[in-house]
Scaffold this motif. Structure first.
Motif, short mmCIF file in Angstrom:
data_model
loop_
_atom_site.label_atom_id
_atom_site.label_comp_id
_atom_site.label_asym_id
_atom_site.label_seq_id
_atom_site.Cartn_x
_atom_site.Cartn_y
_atom_site.Cartn_z
N GLU A 147 -12.21 -6.25 3.40
CA GLU A 147 -12.73 -6.88 2.20
C GLU A 147 -13.03 -5.79 1.18
OE1 GLU A 147 -16.06 -9.35 3.09
OE2 GLU A 147 -15.00 -10.51 4.62
N PRO A 148 -12.24 -5.68 0.12
CA PRO A 148 -12.44 -4.61 -0.86
C PRO A 148 -13.84 -4.68 -1.49
CG PRO A 148 -10.36 -5.76 -1.23
CD PRO A 148 -11.11 -6.56 -0.22
N LYS A 149 -14.49 -3.54 -1.55
CA LYS A 149 -15.82 -3.47 -2.16
C LYS A 149 -15.74 -3.22 -3.65
CE LYS A 149 -17.66 -4.23 1.77
NZ LYS A 149 -18.11 -5.62 2.03
N GLU A 150 -14.68 -2.52 -4.07
CA GLU A 150 -14.46 -2.27 -5.49
C GLU A 150 -12.97 -2.36 -5.77
OE1 GLU A 150 -17.49 0.49 -7.88
OE2 GLU A 150 -16.44 1.57 -6.31
N PHE A 183 -3.50 -7.01 6.44
CA PHE A 183 -2.42 -6.03 6.44
C PHE A 183 -1.37 -6.50 7.45
CE2 PHE A 183 -6.09 -3.77 4.87
CZ PHE A 183 -5.57 -3.01 3.83
N MET A 184 -0.19 -6.86 6.95
CA MET A 184 0.80 -7.53 7.78
C MET A 184 1.32 -6.66 8.92
SD MET A 184 0.83 -10.46 6.42
CE MET A 184 2.21 -11.20 7.30
N VAL A 221 0.87 -1.18 0.00
CA VAL A 221 0.00 0.00 0.00
C VAL A 221 0.90 1.23 0.00
CG1 VAL A 221 -1.79 1.28 1.22
CG2 VAL A 221 -1.81 -1.22 1.26
N PHE A 222 0.95 1.95 -1.13
CA PHE A 222 1.86 3.09 -1.22
C PHE A 222 1.17 4.43 -0.99
CE2 PHE A 222 0.57 2.20 -5.61
CZ PHE A 222 0.21 3.46 -6.08
N ALA A 251 -7.46 2.60 -0.97
CA ALA A 251 -6.05 2.22 -0.84
C ALA A 251 -5.44 2.05 -2.22
CB ALA A 251 -5.92 0.92 -0.05
N TYR A 252 -4.25 2.62 -2.40
CA TYR A 252 -3.52 2.49 -3.66
C TYR A 252 -2.44 1.43 -3.45
CZ TYR A 252 -5.93 6.88 -4.42
OH TYR A 252 -6.90 7.84 -4.52
#
Length: 253
Positions: free
Chosen positions: A237-240, A229-230, A199-200, A212-213
């Motif tokens: 859970e990504p929605k899109e 996320f470690m 995640v940058f 999140a990018y």
């Protein structure tokens, strides 16, 4: 299913001292690759914060995908435009960690400056392939040959590696794109492996929530699939899922 082979993907950023013409050069890259139609083009199109447009200075890193055809092959060029001001150097570090290459932009009237050196060192620390570009060669007070010699002596580049360009007129932009394709290595990683990514950057959208990018290293991101996320141990859970072109387009991660 991947539409473009992994070996035809290039992840790169543009780095420079403040006001050396990064964002204007990014405009020409978007224009040349047909990412933005001419009727929608405006100056510093990736700088979408009000303060950025008011001051003419990039504050937040910006990511965008470009498609490019070369010698009958289709390429995906993933660009991150970075801030040049020293106050936003952390943004540069995060962008570099997501790339394999960097376009180092140097003003043909000013030459090497403090953040030119600092950002180049950060790129070298990440083992990125560097493409040196002397920009603003259209200006009356430009001294491109003197700056070229400075770049050779200070940084050790070969003259054959250096590209002369103008973000204003578009001169040299085609050569920059070809250099990105030919010099920057394709990403490593395996599409079939479990998801692993970086995640940058992130932002908040009042309609979508947290955005999140992510630089995907292995595997893929799918909607409604749990992600860990470690660093924090948090899950989501990504929605899109999609990419920036330069606006969000829904698609497989």
């Amino acid at each position: 299913m991947q539409l473009v082979k992994q070996e035809n993907i290039r992840n790169f950023c543009i780095i420079a001292h403040v006001d050396h013409g990064k964002s204007t050069l990014a405009d020409r890259l978007l224009e040349k690759t047909g990412t933005i139609p001419p009727r929608e083009m405006r100056a510093q199109v990736l700088d979408n914060m009000e303060l950025e447009r008011e001051k003419g200075v990039t504050i937040k890193l910006k990511a965008v995908r470009m498609n490019y055809d070369l010698a009958g092959q289709k390429f995906i060029l993933n660009l991150i435009d970075t801030p040049g001001h020293v106050d936003f150097s952390y943004e540069v570090s995060r962008a570099l960690a997501a790339c394999e290459g960097a376009v180092l932009v140097i003003d043909a009237t000013q030459g090497i400056q403090a953040q030119t050196i600092a950002n180049l060192q950060k790129a070298k620390d990440q083992n990125l392939k560097i493409i040196p570009v002397i920009n603003k060669i259209d200006l009356p007070n430009a001294i491109p040959l003197e700056i070229e010699q400075q770049v050779v002596e200070v940084f050790g580049f070969e003259k054959s590696e250096i590209i002369f360009a103008s973000g204003k007129t578009g001169e040299g932009v085609e050569e920059i794109i070809k250099a990105i394709v030919e010099r920057v290595p394709a990403p490593n990683g395996n599409y079939e492996n479990p998801l692993r990514g970086l995640v940058f950057d992130s932002s908040y959208n009042e309609h979508l929530g947290v955005v999140a990018y992510v630089r995907v290293v292995d595997g893929k991101i799918s909607e409604n699939e749990k992600i860990l996320f470690m660093r924090t141990g948090a899950t989501c859970e990504p929605k899109e899922v999609g990419y920036l072109f330069p606006d969000f387009k829904k698609g497989e991660g």
